[in-house]
Design a protein around this motif. Structure first.
Motif, PDB file in Angstrom:
ATOM      1  N   ARG A  32      88.713  13.816  72.111  1.00  0.00           N
ATOM      2  CA  ARG A  32      89.381  13.189  70.966  1.00  0.00           C
ATOM      3  C   ARG A  32      90.056  14.230  70.102  1.00  0.00           C
ATOM      4  O   ARG A  32      89.708  15.413  70.126  1.00  0.00           O
ATOM      5  N   GLU A  38      87.862  14.839  57.974  1.00  0.00           N
ATOM      6  CA  GLU A  38      87.175  15.980  58.624  1.00  0.00           C
ATOM      7  C   GLU A  38      85.926  16.352  57.843  1.00  0.00           C
ATOM      8  O   GLU A  38      85.965  16.460  56.610  1.00  0.00           O
ATOM      9  N   HIS A  39      84.842  16.545  58.572  1.00  0.00           N
ATOM     10  CA  HIS A  39      83.517  16.803  57.978  1.00  0.00           C
ATOM     11  C   HIS A  39      83.118  15.662  57.039  1.00  0.00           C
ATOM     12  O   HIS A  39      82.512  15.882  55.989  1.00  0.00           O
ATOM     13  N   ASP A  41      82.075  12.531  58.714  1.00  0.00           N
ATOM     14  CA  ASP A  41      81.189  11.601  59.445  1.00  0.00           C
ATOM     15  C   ASP A  41      79.730  11.743  59.039  1.00  0.00           C
ATOM     16  O   ASP A  41      79.056  10.753  58.766  1.00  0.00           O
ATOM     17  N   TYR A  42      79.238  12.989  58.919  1.00  0.00           N
ATOM     18  CA  TYR A  42      77.822  13.156  58.550  1.00  0.00           C
ATOM     19  C   TYR A  42      77.609  12.937  57.055  1.00  0.00           C
ATOM     20  O   TYR A  42      76.488  12.994  56.574  1.00  0.00           O
ATOM     21  N   CYS A 180      75.678  17.623  64.797  1.00  0.00           N
ATOM     22  CA  CYS A 180      76.972  16.938  64.703  1.00  0.00           C
ATOM     23  C   CYS A 180      76.782  15.504  64.216  1.00  0.00           C
ATOM     24  O   CYS A 180      75.712  14.926  64.359  1.00  0.00           O
ATOM     25  N   GLY A 181      77.860  14.945  63.665  1.00  0.00           N
ATOM     26  CA  GLY A 181      77.851  13.544  63.269  1.00  0.00           C
ATOM     27  C   GLY A 181      78.156  12.663  64.474  1.00  0.00           C
ATOM     28  O   GLY A 181      78.057  13.104  65.623  1.00  0.00           O
ATOM     29  N   MET A 183      81.193  10.899  64.894  1.00  0.00           N
ATOM     30  CA  MET A 183      82.619  10.603  65.099  1.00  0.00           C
ATOM     31  C   MET A 183      83.095  10.853  66.525  1.00  0.00           C
ATOM     32  O   MET A 183      83.766   9.992  67.127  1.00  0.00           O
ATOM     33  N   ASP A 184      82.777  12.012  67.076  1.00  0.00           N
ATOM     34  CA  ASP A 184      83.352  12.388  68.364  1.00  0.00           C
ATOM     35  C   ASP A 184      82.887  11.442  69.467  1.00  0.00           C
ATOM     36  O   ASP A 184      83.666  11.012  70.319  1.00  0.00           O
ATOM     37  N   LEU A 228      80.368  25.383  68.556  1.00  0.00           N
ATOM     38  CA  LEU A 228      79.916  24.482  67.494  1.00  0.00           C
ATOM     39  C   LEU A 228      78.465  24.684  67.103  1.00  0.00           C
ATOM     40  O   LEU A 228      78.070  24.434  65.968  1.00  0.00           O
ATOM     41  N   PHE A 233      78.372  25.403  61.229  1.00  0.00           N
ATOM     42  CA  PHE A 233      78.520  23.946  61.146  1.00  0.00           C
ATOM     43  C   PHE A 233      77.284  23.330  60.488  1.00  0.00           C
ATOM     44  O   PHE A 233      77.389  22.530  59.545  1.00  0.00           O
ATOM     45  N   ALA A 344      85.918  20.620  63.906  1.00  0.00           N
ATOM     46  CA  ALA A 344      84.979  21.335  63.031  1.00  0.00           C
ATOM     47  C   ALA A 344      85.605  22.550  62.372  1.00  0.00           C
ATOM     48  O   ALA A 344      85.226  22.935  61.271  1.00  0.00           O
TER      49      ALA A 344
HETATM   50  C1  GLA Z   1      82.576  18.269  64.983  1.00  0.00           C
HETATM   51  C2  GLA Z   1      81.370  17.342  64.933  1.00  0.00           C
HETATM   52  C3  GLA Z   1      81.745  16.003  64.299  1.00  0.00           C
HETATM   53  C4  GLA Z   1      82.448  16.197  62.971  1.00  0.00           C
HETATM   54  C5  GLA Z   1      83.561  17.230  63.086  1.00  0.00           C
HETATM   55  C6  GLA Z   1      84.171  17.587  61.761  1.00  0.00           C
HETATM   56  O1  GLA Z   1      83.538  17.771  65.844  1.00  0.00           O
HETATM   57  O2  GLA Z   1      80.865  17.110  66.216  1.00  0.00           O
HETATM   58  O3  GLA Z   1      80.605  15.199  64.178  1.00  0.00           O
HETATM   59  O4  GLA Z   1      81.524  16.530  61.976  1.00  0.00           O
HETATM   60  O5  GLA Z   1      83.111  18.429  63.687  1.00  0.00           O
HETATM   61  O6  GLA Z   1      84.865  16.501  61.243  1.00  0.00           O
END
Ligand code: GLA
Length: 394
Positions: A32, A38-39, A41-42, A180-181, A183-184, A228, A233, A344
């Motif tokens: 994706r 950006e940053h 989702d969490y 990570c959140g 979103m991805d 990552l 992060f 990220a």
């Molecule tokens: C990485 C993480 C996502 C999100 C982005 C920043 O891709 O995996 O969860 O936090 O960074 O938007």
């Protein structure tokens, strides 16, 4: 052969070489590019990613016929030679972390499915992909979602995209060590072709946003790589959580701008800047969604420029050469489109959303940058793709 056919052929051949038989099923999940949010989702806000036409393919088939154990076997075709990039583990015993990241993605996914109450059948897989690794285009999420889909579908389970996404995220959080959140994984699992995916990261509701036919998505790879799982992060996430705790809210989504501004003298300036990025970034998502649907490139230019500056100056996830490249592309585009760091950060890619005609301006800016840069950047057009799905192969 097109790009996908070549990838399928590679997965098929890898499966055959590793196990001596033909695979019976194929599955795909895309990488994706994040357009805005950006940053976020969490911090449980809205984000607007878009799946791309680069993906992970899993070839799957039954376990070795003579095997008495209940084994899961995997070979990752992009992770080394056929001997070193293999893994096998017992599905009956507790699943423990493996030796490296990709093994942990596979083991983590099988374990996470178990935690959701789903039993994975003994099977064998071969994985091949063409999402650039470490570029901020979610090769990890594509890998995790593709494996989750292959394991569940092959085991007779029909899981919703949200469940596949949560399983892949859990694997990454617990087995790979990246906080990570979602979103991805959601972008990889639930995207709709030719649309961006407006995602509410609090309740995982999605709304596909059509991308106006006049618009092109260009990803400009800076060539700068950073993993990552590195602490930066996780540190950013912890900083955001510290601000949320300071204000007694569940997540920064619940913090409004005026409250944050009033408290500026009372909180650490770094934490204030982190929160300022997140709170202002959340306000940029809706205007970009509307501009995307309407093909409003002047609005894209303005809001994406602000977003890049915020990531660079408040969230501290850009680097001087990336800022320079973003500025050169932005100047080259003028009102014909916007550009900003995506993913990220700490390296990776810029994303530009512009008119199709402006592609030349992007190439010109990248050429000017390359004439003075240590590492060459590269621009490539990507198409907004659909989410993870089994592939019908003859
Ligand atoms: C990485 C993480 C996502 C999100 C982005 C920043 O891709 O995996 O969860 O936090 O960074 O938007």
């Amino acid at each position: 052969m097109d790009r996908r056919e070549r990838l399928i052929a590679r997965a098929r051949q890898g499966f055959r070489l590793a196990y001596g038989v033909e695979p019976t099923r194929f599955f795909a999940a895309p990488g994706r590019v994040n357009l805005i949010g950006e940053h976020v989702d969490y911090n449980e806000g809205y984000v607007l990613p878009c799946a791309i036409d680069r993906e992970t393919i899993v070839a799957a088939g039954p376990p070795a016929p003579q095997s008495k154990e209940k084994l899961f076997e995997a070979v990752a075709l992009d992770m080394g030679d056929m001997a070193s990039a293999r893994d096998s583990f017992d599905l009956v015993a507790p699943i423990r972390p493996g030796e490296n990241n990709w093994q942990n993605h596979v083991r983590g996914v099988v374990q996470a499915l178990g935690r959701y109450g789903h039993r994975v059948r003994p099977m064998r897989i071969a994985v091949a992909g063409d999402v650039p690794i470490g570029a901020g285009l979610s090769s990890s999420a594509a890998f995790g979602v593709a494996v989750a889909l292959a394991c569940s579908d092959y085991s007779g389970l029909s899981l919703a995209p949200e469940t596949l996404a949560k399983v892949a995220q859990l694997a990454e959080n617990d087995f790979v060590g990246c906080a990570c959140g979602i979103m991805d994984q959601m972008a990889s699992a639930a995207s709709v072709a030719d649309h961006a995916l407006l995602l509410d990261c609090r309740n995982l509701q999605t709304l596909p946003i059509p991308i106006h036919a006049s618009l092109a998505i260009t990803v400009i790879d800076t060539g700068i790589r950073r993993s990552l799982t590195e602490s930066a992060f996780n540190q950013r996430r912890a900083e955001c959580e510290a601000v949320a705790a300071h204000f007694g809210v569940k997540a920064l989504r619940d913090l409004d701008w005026d409250t944050l501004l009033r408290a500026e003298p009372d909180i650490d300036h770094t934490l204030f800047r982190r929160a300022r990025h997140v709170v202002t970034e959340m306000d940029r998502v809706e205007p970009i969604a509307i501009a995307l649907a309407q093909g409003d490139t002047a609005q894209l230019a303005e809001v994406m420029r602000e977003a890049h500056i915020s990531l660079s100056q408040d969230f501290d996830v850009s680097l001087p050469p990336i800022d320079r490249l973003a500025q050169m592309v932005s100047e080259g585009l003028g009102d014909a489109g916007g550009v900003r760091l995506t993913g990220a950060g700490f390296g990776g890619c810029l994303v530009a959303v512009s008119t199709h005609e402006a592609a030349e301006a992007i190439d010109g800016a990248v050429a000017r940058y390359n004439a003075e840069a240590d590492l060459p950047a590269r621009a490539e057009a990507y198409r907004p793709a659909g989410g993870a799905a089994p592939i019908a192969v003859g």
